[in-house]
Design a protein around this motif. Structure first.
Motif, PDB file in Angstrom:
ATOM      1  N   TRP A 694      25.964  40.513  29.749  1.00 43.35           N
ATOM      2  CA  TRP A 694      27.213  40.686  28.994  1.00 43.35           C
ATOM      3  C   TRP A 694      27.103  40.137  27.576  1.00 43.35           C
ATOM      4  O   TRP A 694      28.084  40.082  26.859  1.00 43.35           O
ATOM      5  N   GLU A 704      24.946  49.031  32.243  1.00 43.98           N
ATOM      6  CA  GLU A 704      25.943  49.966  32.743  1.00 43.98           C
ATOM      7  C   GLU A 704      25.659  51.447  32.501  1.00 43.98           C
ATOM      8  O   GLU A 704      26.178  52.292  33.213  1.00 43.98           O
ATOM      9  N   LEU A 793      34.141  49.323  27.649  1.00 43.08           N
ATOM     10  CA  LEU A 793      33.594  48.127  28.271  1.00 43.08           C
ATOM     11  C   LEU A 793      33.612  47.010  27.232  1.00 43.08           C
ATOM     12  O   LEU A 793      33.734  47.269  26.035  1.00 43.08           O
ATOM     13  N   VAL A 970      31.684  50.033  23.583  1.00 44.62           N
ATOM     14  CA  VAL A 970      31.491  48.657  24.055  1.00 44.62           C
ATOM     15  C   VAL A 970      31.997  47.737  22.957  1.00 44.62           C
ATOM     16  O   VAL A 970      31.429  47.677  21.865  1.00 44.62           O
TER      17      VAL A 970
END
Length: 981
Positions: A694, A704, A793, A970
């Motif tokens: 992350w 992902e 995300l 993202v």
């Protein structure tokens, strides 16, 4: 000296276990020796251009690289010095055919900058490529594309602490193309376009490059340099520079930096290629003789020495990185002549480090307090000589792990190694050197050029593979590799001016620095260090296989080059191609089973641990320690990976070792061992780096994107923390044991070997296996449906970082192989446009990319997709831009020039690759089970060469549909940066 000796160095900051990327680092060494006095340079017609006089200037043919050295010169090189002081080295080399590799090295990196110039060396590299004396803004890329050069790989540059290197690999080097390229390069050195317009256009690109670096790794690197090299310029001189200095840069200040450091006497031109040396030398003389420096020559700055005083330790809190510790012993760097005895002593040091690392790895495998640890001995950026040790603890107990690692080192310093330990390392080094001698005829020109440039930077020489081996053998004859000498070396390399230790933890601790300092100085001499002795291991200790299998069919499936297919009675297929063009290289690729397609689609299984733990789990009664001893002195490997439609074992070997290489692979399938330690270690390693998934936009994409492209099918989805923690050796075995025993087997053997001998070896190994069950196949999921708004995300990294992805579904399977190849051309056109718009014009992304992925082994799931790393407020701009390019490609045919600039580099990449056996192996991979793969060999050239603008427009109209696109953004979470103390 030789490549082999240098290749062992500079593991300092690699931290390969963690995959941490760091800025380009110059391998330490002295500034290049000044050239001999020379007559004034002739008057130039233009900066960097041909001399006004028709007579070529006299050059000094002295082999300048070898001044002060008794190393045997590599006679394949021709050296020279121009009257203006520029040094050059040229060499004829026909690997790959037709290519010429050019390197222009400037002895100026970030350590030559002042405080107000931080980042200028790297910025100037960008500006030089953008435009110069002979080329308007942005045109050099287009000129080289027309010559078959792929931007970013064939034409590139790198800036380190001590040098800037410009790189050009011309794939089809015609006389005209070479002349034009040398003219452009000379203009880039002598007269880059440094204007307000070019600076304002390129500055955002450099800032974008800095912004896109992963924050946790950057902070770790910054802390490491500040601690280890406190008081030296190296502590604060990253090549990327600082936003403050870059934003304050003016054309005048950048020109001043250029004029100070870009001088012919600080330049080295290296040219290696499939062209006569006389022609290569004449090009250097013609285009670089007129270059003159501006003003008086500057002195290279003093890079300082490690300080005994100063901080000893530092702690960092980076949850996105694994807990780790790095300790180093630093010594002053000094100029040392590259002599035979110097290299022989360094070989003794190398053996000492290898023994320590082998002991550390053995402890880690057996369940120590650390997951991994390794030591290295390095010269860094002409600033320090140091011995460093990196430690990755199990869990968060870095203190115990660091002390345990120090205990292994203390034991090595107290007790001489056995001669058997030394002989094992010597045997592996010797095997590597002999292989280099055997493969020297097929060493690429690119590799040779890079090696010489590296040698210049670190004040070393180059010699042939035979010359390097002679130095090594002479050291053996002198009995330099003995327990007492290795013990003395082990003691010496852990002594120095200063010792430092840096620690990363996941949670803040009030006394990390104090604990680290205590662990660094603690007496560990009384700690019990158990060494595992591995005796002589032979292939006879592997489990026996059955009787050799019989060939039931044999046919030529490709005429040119000749590729044969054989089928054995047990169903094993063999694709074989004998070709001695790559001397002493044999490639082995074994596809077995059904890959991810064999896994269940309704639940997560521990396939994710396979690439880490399956091979180390052992064979028969042999564990990884014994397998290392078995193959360490041979050209035998055991690499494993998972594809969508197959599992793969692969290695590069030799004709002499091929039979045993095949036996090792076959026995792994027939009699796998299930040592639980590698599974436990794999679980600990993945958990250590779990939070890093992350830590940045591209980390999130890595975690992902495959899953999202596959509609969240668990086979392509990363496991959760709970799933990782739940892994047991029993569950790992329950999954992998049947997978190793089922599904078809295809063996590919391509290279310098005898076909009949190879067929017999395959018959005695894979042909001797029991017949296998077909194996179950679960269809792949569909590509995700169109979304009106991007899927969002979040990442936990820098607040100024984001990523955007747009994708369109295409197809899959070998029936569409021609379309898949032409989609590659369409993606290249799309990529070039996106790069120009997003990077060169808007300056919001450093490395946007477009790619086509058409899985030949699956019936569906292909896509063409674009990715950009950019500021969070530019994601919608990215989508609009990408959609606009897609719409234009569908509505309008591209120009022939744009097609050629995309197509010519792709053609040249294929032509270059086709000179190697690996190219043909990959091209027919899976072809023993799917005849369309083999049929696609003959259609490769026309599928690409005959593509027309209308073909690409039709593909764009078919696939780049606005109602089919899928988008992802993202974006950053709000989070405070990590703290250091």
């Amino acid at each position: 000296m030789s490549r082999f000796l240098r290749a062992s160095r500079l593991t300092l900051l690699a931290l390969s276990v963690l995959g941490i990327a760091l800025p380009a680092l110059g391998q330490g060494g002295p500034a290049p020796a000044p050239p001999p006095a020379a007559s004034p340079a002739p008057k130039p017609a233009a900066p960097g251009g041909s001399p006004a006089t028709a007579q070529a200037p006299a050059t000094d043919p002295t082999p300048w690289l070898y001044r002060g050295s008794d190393i045997t010169q590599d006679g394949n090189w021709r050296f020279g010095v121009l009257p203006n002081g520029l040094r050059y080295a040229v060499r004829k080399n026909g690997v790959p055919p037709g290519q010429v590799a050019v390197r222009v090295r400037i002895d100026a990196g970030s350590l030559m900058e002042t405080d107000s110039e931080r980042g200028y060396a790297h910025l100037l590299e960008h500006l030089s490529f953008r435009g110069s004396t002979y080329v308007p803004d942005g045109e050099s890329k287009r000129i080289w594309q027309r010559l078959g050069v792929t931007f970013g790989s064939d034409s590139n540059a790198s800036t380190s602490f001590t040098q800037t290197v410009y790189k050009l690999d011309l794939p089809d080097a015609s006389a005209a193309g070479l002349d034009e390229s040398f003219k452009i390069l000379s203009g880039m050195m002598a007269g880059p376009n440094i204007s307000a317009q070019s600076l304002n256009a390129e500055r955002p690109v450099v800032l974008a490059e800095a912004r896109e670096q992963p924050g946790p790794q950057v902070r770790w690197t910054d802390a490491m340099f500040e601690l280890m090299f406190a008081g030296q310029p190296l502590a604060m001189r990253k090549p990327i520079g600082t936003p403050e200095a870059l934003n304050a840069a003016t054309p005048e200040s950048v020109k001043a930096f250029h004029n100070r450091w870009y001088r012919p006497e600080r330049a080295v031109v290296v040219v290696v290629g499939d062209v006569d040396q006389d022609q290569l030398e004449a090009l250097v003389v013609k285009h670089f003789s007129a270059w003159k420096g501006h003003g008086p020559a500057p002195a290279t700055p003093d890079f300082g020495k490690p300080l005994a005083a100063g901080p000893v330790s530092k702690g960092l809190v980076e949850p996105a990185m694994p807990p780790m510790a790095m300790m180093a012993v630093l010594r002053p760097w000094s100029i040392v002549a590259d002599t035979v005895i110097f290299n022989q002593k360094r070989l003794v040091d190398l053996v000492a480090v290898r023994i320590i690392n082998r002991r550390l790895e053995s402890r880690a495998r057996s369940g120590a307090s650390f997951l991994a640890a390794s030591a290295s001995l390095d010269d860094l950026a002409r600033s320090a000589n140091l011995t460093s040790v990196q430690v990755l603890p199990i869990g968060g107990d870095w203190d115990k792990a660091l002390r345990d690692v120090r205990a292994v080192i203390a034991d090595a310093q107290a007790t001489p190694p056995t001669q058997a330990e030394i002989d094992r390392e010597i045997a592996e080094i010797e095997a590597g050197m002999k292989n280099r001698i055997a493969t020297a005829p097929v060493e690429s020109g690119v590799s040779l050029a890079e090696l010489l440039v590296d040698a210049v930077d670190i004040n070393e020489t180059v010699t042939s593979a035979e010359g390097s081996y002679a130095i090594f053998k002479d050291a053996i004859d002198k009995k330099m590799f003995n327990p007492e000498a290795v013990l003395e070396s082990t003691k010496r390399i852990f002594e120095g001016t200063a010792s430092r230790v840096l620690v990363n933890t996941h949670v803040a601790e009030s006394d990390t620095a104090a604990k680290a300092a205590a662990a660094l100085s603690a007496d560990v001499s009384s700690a019990v260090v158990r060494r595992k002795a591995v005796g002589n291991v032979t292939f006879d200790q592997l489990p026996a296989l059955g009787a050799p299998g019989k060939v039931v069919s044999r046919e030529v499936v490709v005429d040119q080059p000749k590729i044969e297919k054989l089928v054995f009675a047990n169903g094993v297929n063999l694709l074989i191609h004998s070709n001695s063009a790559e001397v002493s290289k044999v490639y082995v690729n074994v596809r077995f089973g059904r890959g991810l397609s064999a896994l269940p689609a309704n639940r997560q299984v521990p396939a994710w641990a396979g690439e880490i733990a399956l091979m180390p789990s052992g064979i028969g009664k042999l564990g990884q320690e014994e397998i290392d001893a078995l193959i360490g002195q041979r050209q035998i490997g055991i690499n494993f990976e998972i594809d969508d439609d197959a599992f793969k074992l692969s290695s590069q070997t030799t004709r002499e070792d091929l039979a045993d290489q095949l036996r090792l692979f076959a026995t792994k399938l027939a009699a796998p061992a299930w040592d639980p330690s590698p599974v436990t270690r794999a679980k600990a390693g993945v958990l250590a780096g779990y939070e890093g998934m992350w830590s940045s936009p591209d980390a999130v994409l890595g975690r992902e994107l495959d899953s999202l492209f596959r509609s969240r099918d668990p086979r392509w989805t990363r496991p959760t923390r709970a799933q990782i923690e739940a892994l047991t050796p029993a569950a790992f075995r329950a999954l992998w044991e049947p997978l190793l025993k089922s599904g078809p087997i295809e063996v590919e053997v391509f290279g310098d070997m005898d076909s009949e001998e190879t067929i017999q070896a395959v018959a005695a190994t894979f042909g001797a296996l029991k017949p296998r069950a077909a194996g179950k196949v679960t269809p792949a999921p569909p590509f995700p449906a169109h979304v009106g708004k991007p899927v969002v995300l979040t990442h936990r990294g820098q607040p100024d970082q984001a990523a955007a992805v747009i994708a369109w579904p295409t197809g899959g399977g070998t029936a569409g192989i021609r379309e898949s190849r032409r989609l590659d051309v369409l993606a290249a056109v799309f990529r070039d446009r996106l790069l120009d718009k997003l990077r060169s014009e808007a300056g919001v992304s450093y490395s946007p990319n477009v790619a086509s992925d058409w899985p030949l082994g699956l019936a569906s799931g292909g896509k063409i997709f674009a990715i950009g790393l950019l500021p969070p407020d530019k994601t919608e701009f990215f989508f609009e831009l990408a959609r606009g390019i897609a719409a234009d490609l569908a509505a309008n045919p591209i120009s022939q020039d744009e097609l050629d600039r995309a197509l010519t580099p792709l053609k040249q990449t294929i032509i270059r690759s086709s000179t190697g056996n690996m190219f043909w192996m990959r091209l027919v991979e899976g072809g023993s089970l799917d005849p369309l793969v083999v049929a696609g060999v003959d259609s490769l050239a026309p599928d690409i060469a005959f593509v027309r603008p209308a073909d690409l427009q039709a593909l764009a109209a078919k696939y780049l549909l606005p109602e089919k696109d899928w988008t992802l953004a993202v974006l950053p979470e709000a989070k405070k940066p990590a703290v250091s103390r």
